[in-house]
Design a protein around this motif. Structure first.
Motif, PDB file in Angstrom:
ATOM      1  N   GLY A  52       0.802  -1.206   0.000  1.00 47.69           N
ATOM      2  CA  GLY A  52       0.000   0.000   0.000  1.00 47.69           C
ATOM      3  C   GLY A  52       0.841   1.264   0.000  1.00 47.69           C
ATOM      4  O   GLY A  52       2.057   1.237  -0.200  1.00 47.69           O
ATOM      5  N   ASN A  53       0.183   2.387   0.252  1.00 49.19           N
ATOM      6  CA  ASN A  53       0.825   3.696   0.238  1.00 49.19           C
ATOM      7  C   ASN A  53       1.522   3.944   1.568  1.00 49.19           C
ATOM      8  O   ASN A  53       0.891   3.922   2.628  1.00 49.19           O
ATOM      9  CB  ASN A  53      -0.228   4.776  -0.033  1.00 49.19           C
ATOM     10  N   VAL A  54       2.821   4.229   1.517  1.00 45.32           N
ATOM     11  CA  VAL A  54       3.595   4.376   2.751  1.00 45.32           C
ATOM     12  C   VAL A  54       3.245   5.654   3.504  1.00 45.32           C
ATOM     13  O   VAL A  54       3.438   5.742   4.723  1.00 45.32           O
ATOM     14  CB  VAL A  54       5.108   4.337   2.465  1.00 45.32           C
ATOM     15  N   ILE A  55       2.742   6.661   2.802  1.00 44.60           N
ATOM     16  CA  ILE A  55       2.446   7.924   3.473  1.00 44.60           C
ATOM     17  C   ILE A  55       0.978   8.039   3.888  1.00 44.60           C
ATOM     18  O   ILE A  55       0.596   9.026   4.502  1.00 44.60           O
ATOM     19  CB  ILE A  55       2.813   9.126   2.573  1.00 44.60           C
ATOM     20  N   LEU A 122      13.216   6.219   3.220  1.00 47.92           N
ATOM     21  CA  LEU A 122      13.544   4.875   3.684  1.00 47.92           C
ATOM     22  C   LEU A 122      13.073   3.806   2.711  1.00 47.92           C
ATOM     23  O   LEU A 122      13.802   2.852   2.418  1.00 47.92           O
ATOM     24  CB  LEU A 122      12.922   4.641   5.060  1.00 47.92           C
ATOM     25  N   TYR A 123      11.857   3.969   2.185  1.00 46.93           N
ATOM     26  CA  TYR A 123      11.292   2.924   1.325  1.00 46.93           C
ATOM     27  C   TYR A 123      11.719   3.064  -0.135  1.00 46.93           C
ATOM     28  O   TYR A 123      11.427   2.182  -0.942  1.00 46.93           O
ATOM     29  CB  TYR A 123       9.767   2.938   1.424  1.00 46.93           C
ATOM     30  N   ILE A 124      12.410   4.139  -0.487  1.00 44.65           N
ATOM     31  CA  ILE A 124      12.919   4.284  -1.855  1.00 44.65           C
ATOM     32  C   ILE A 124      14.418   4.040  -1.921  1.00 44.65           C
ATOM     33  O   ILE A 124      14.905   3.238  -2.724  1.00 44.65           O
ATOM     34  CB  ILE A 124      12.576   5.689  -2.411  1.00 44.65           C
ATOM     35  N   VAL A 125      15.156   4.715  -1.047  1.00 47.26           N
ATOM     36  CA  VAL A 125      16.619   4.591  -1.069  1.00 47.26           C
ATOM     37  C   VAL A 125      17.076   3.312  -0.395  1.00 47.26           C
ATOM     38  O   VAL A 125      17.990   2.634  -0.880  1.00 47.26           O
ATOM     39  CB  VAL A 125      17.260   5.821  -0.399  1.00 47.26           C
ATOM     40  N   HIS A 126      16.445   2.954   0.718  1.00 51.91           N
ATOM     41  CA  HIS A 126      16.824   1.751   1.466  1.00 51.91           C
ATOM     42  C   HIS A 126      15.697   0.717   1.362  1.00 51.91           C
ATOM     43  O   HIS A 126      15.221   0.187   2.369  1.00 51.91           O
ATOM     44  CB  HIS A 126      17.120   2.093   2.921  1.00 51.91           C
ATOM     45  N   TRP A 133      11.126  -4.909   7.329  1.00 54.45           N
ATOM     46  CA  TRP A 133      10.371  -4.485   8.503  1.00 54.45           C
ATOM     47  C   TRP A 133       8.880  -4.770   8.308  1.00 54.45           C
ATOM     48  O   TRP A 133       8.407  -4.918   7.191  1.00 54.45           O
ATOM     49  CB  TRP A 133      10.571  -3.003   8.768  1.00 54.45           C
ATOM     50  N   ASN A 134       8.171  -4.829   9.410  1.00 53.66           N
ATOM     51  CA  ASN A 134       6.717  -4.964   9.358  1.00 53.66           C
ATOM     52  C   ASN A 134       6.120  -3.642   8.875  1.00 53.66           C
ATOM     53  O   ASN A 134       6.261  -2.602   9.521  1.00 53.66           O
ATOM     54  CB  ASN A 134       6.167  -5.319  10.737  1.00 53.66           C
ATOM     55  N   PHE A 135       5.460  -3.683   7.725  1.00 54.27           N
ATOM     56  CA  PHE A 135       4.983  -2.454   7.093  1.00 54.27           C
ATOM     57  C   PHE A 135       3.962  -1.725   7.969  1.00 54.27           C
ATOM     58  O   PHE A 135       4.044  -0.506   8.162  1.00 54.27           O
ATOM     59  CB  PHE A 135       4.370  -2.773   5.728  1.00 54.27           C
ATOM     60  N   GLU A 136       2.997  -2.444   8.512  1.00 55.74           N
ATOM     61  CA  GLU A 136       1.959  -1.822   9.317  1.00 55.74           C
ATOM     62  C   GLU A 136       2.537  -1.196  10.581  1.00 55.74           C
ATOM     63  O   GLU A 136       2.159  -0.087  10.961  1.00 55.74           O
ATOM     64  CB  GLU A 136       0.891  -2.868   9.690  1.00 55.74           C
ATOM     65  N   ARG A 137       3.466  -1.918  11.205  1.00 55.71           N
ATOM     66  CA  ARG A 137       4.055  -1.393  12.433  1.00 55.71           C
ATOM     67  C   ARG A 137       4.909  -0.157  12.146  1.00 55.71           C
ATOM     68  O   ARG A 137       4.860   0.841  12.889  1.00 55.71           O
ATOM     69  CB  ARG A 137       4.910  -2.477  13.103  1.00 55.71           C
ATOM     70  N   THR A 138       5.698  -0.196  11.070  1.00 58.47           N
ATOM     71  CA  THR A 138       6.552   0.936  10.731  1.00 58.47           C
ATOM     72  C   THR A 138       5.726   2.173  10.399  1.00 58.47           C
ATOM     73  O   THR A 138       6.020   3.282  10.862  1.00 58.47           O
ATOM     74  CB  THR A 138       7.450   0.580   9.530  1.00 58.47           C
ATOM     75  N   SER A 139       4.688   1.998   9.577  1.00 58.93           N
ATOM     76  CA  SER A 139       3.844   3.135   9.223  1.00 58.93           C
ATOM     77  C   SER A 139       3.116   3.690  10.441  1.00 58.93           C
ATOM     78  O   SER A 139       2.924   4.903  10.555  1.00 58.93           O
ATOM     79  CB  SER A 139       2.829   2.720   8.155  1.00 58.93           C
ATOM     80  N   ARG A 140       2.738   2.813  11.373  1.00 60.49           N
ATOM     81  CA  ARG A 140       2.076   3.263  12.593  1.00 60.49           C
ATOM     82  C   ARG A 140       3.021   4.093  13.461  1.00 60.49           C
ATOM     83  O   ARG A 140       2.644   5.132  14.017  1.00 60.49           O
ATOM     84  CB  ARG A 140       1.560   2.061  13.380  1.00 60.49           C
ATOM     85  N   TRP A 141       4.298   3.646  13.569  1.00 61.42           N
ATOM     86  CA  TRP A 141       5.273   4.393  14.361  1.00 61.42           C
ATOM     87  C   TRP A 141       5.521   5.772  13.764  1.00 61.42           C
ATOM     88  O   TRP A 141       5.616   6.767  14.490  1.00 61.42           O
ATOM     89  CB  TRP A 141       6.580   3.618  14.460  1.00 61.42           C
TER      90      TRP A 141
END
Length: 216
Positions: A52-55, A122-126, A133-141
């Motif tokens: 999904g959309n990271v932002i 982070l999601y483009i360069v690295h 990483w867990n996508f849902e947890r990272t986006s929540r943080w």
């Protein structure tokens, strides 16, 4: 109007100011509501297996903040600059509370671009490392940090900064005067800093007898 002209505020200027503030607020609420609705639709339509959309989490809260903050700020400035509140009947702490809530909202809006840029970086360069990483947890943080960090920074600034505005006073109109760019005070400790110093001194007075008792 009152802060920019020498003439007293008229009934017409007060009414026009209110009408324009309401129009701006309504337009802002509609735009952010539609944008948030579009983000939710994109999230629901995310294909299986796609993250999904990271932002989206950050911008979702950002839209809510915009819909609440701008009507609040425009209404507060309208009340202040048009003298709607009788200043001699209001406690000064209320003005400081309202003005600092406004400042916290401004900080959250200002920091939003930083967190959006950071998570995209982070999601483009690295990408390889970020995908582990867990996508849902990272986006929540990131979503929580986009609000909590500006709030903490602004709160620390309020209780520690030595600036001339927002001085401790028993009169509400002294706080209202701090909205005026030409308003200055000298050799007066700010409200937040003085409150911090009072707490610190009280803690020192409490700890000092205890330390002396332990020594004796």
């Amino acid at each position: 109007m009152k802060s920019f002209v020498d003439d007293p505020v008229s009934t017409l200027s007060t009414v026009l100011d209110f009408v324009f503030s309401v129009l701006i607020s309504v337009c802002g609420v509609i735009v952010n509501y539609r944008f948030r609705k579009k983000l939710k639709e994109e999230k629901r339509n995310t294909p299986p297996g796609r993250k999904g959309n990271v932002i989206e989490p950050i911008m979702s809260w950002y839209c809510i903040l915009q819909m609440i903050f701008w009507p609040y700020e425009l209404l507060l400035l309208w009340i202040v600059f048009n003298g709607v509140i009788p200043s001699d009947q209001m406690p000064s702490w209320l003005c400081y509370l309202l003005s600092n809530v406004m400042q916290i909202g401004r900080m959250c809006i200002a920091y939003n671009s930083l967190f959006v840029a950071l998570i995209r970086y982070l999601y483009i360069v690295h990408r390889q490392k970020a995908n582990q990483w867990n996508f849902e947890r990272t986006s929540r943080w990131f979503q929580i940090a986009s609000i909590s960090i500006p709030v903490v920074l602004e709160t620390l600034y309020f209780f520690t900064a030595n600036f001339s505005e927002n001085t401790l006073s028993d009169r509400f109109d002294d706080c209202l005067a701090s909205f005026d760019a030409s308003y200055t005070t000298e050799n007066v400790i700010p409200f937040g800093l003085e409150l911090s110093l009072r707490v610190l001194l009280s803690l020192i007075h409490i700890s000092e007898p205890t330390r002396l008792g332990m020594i004796s």
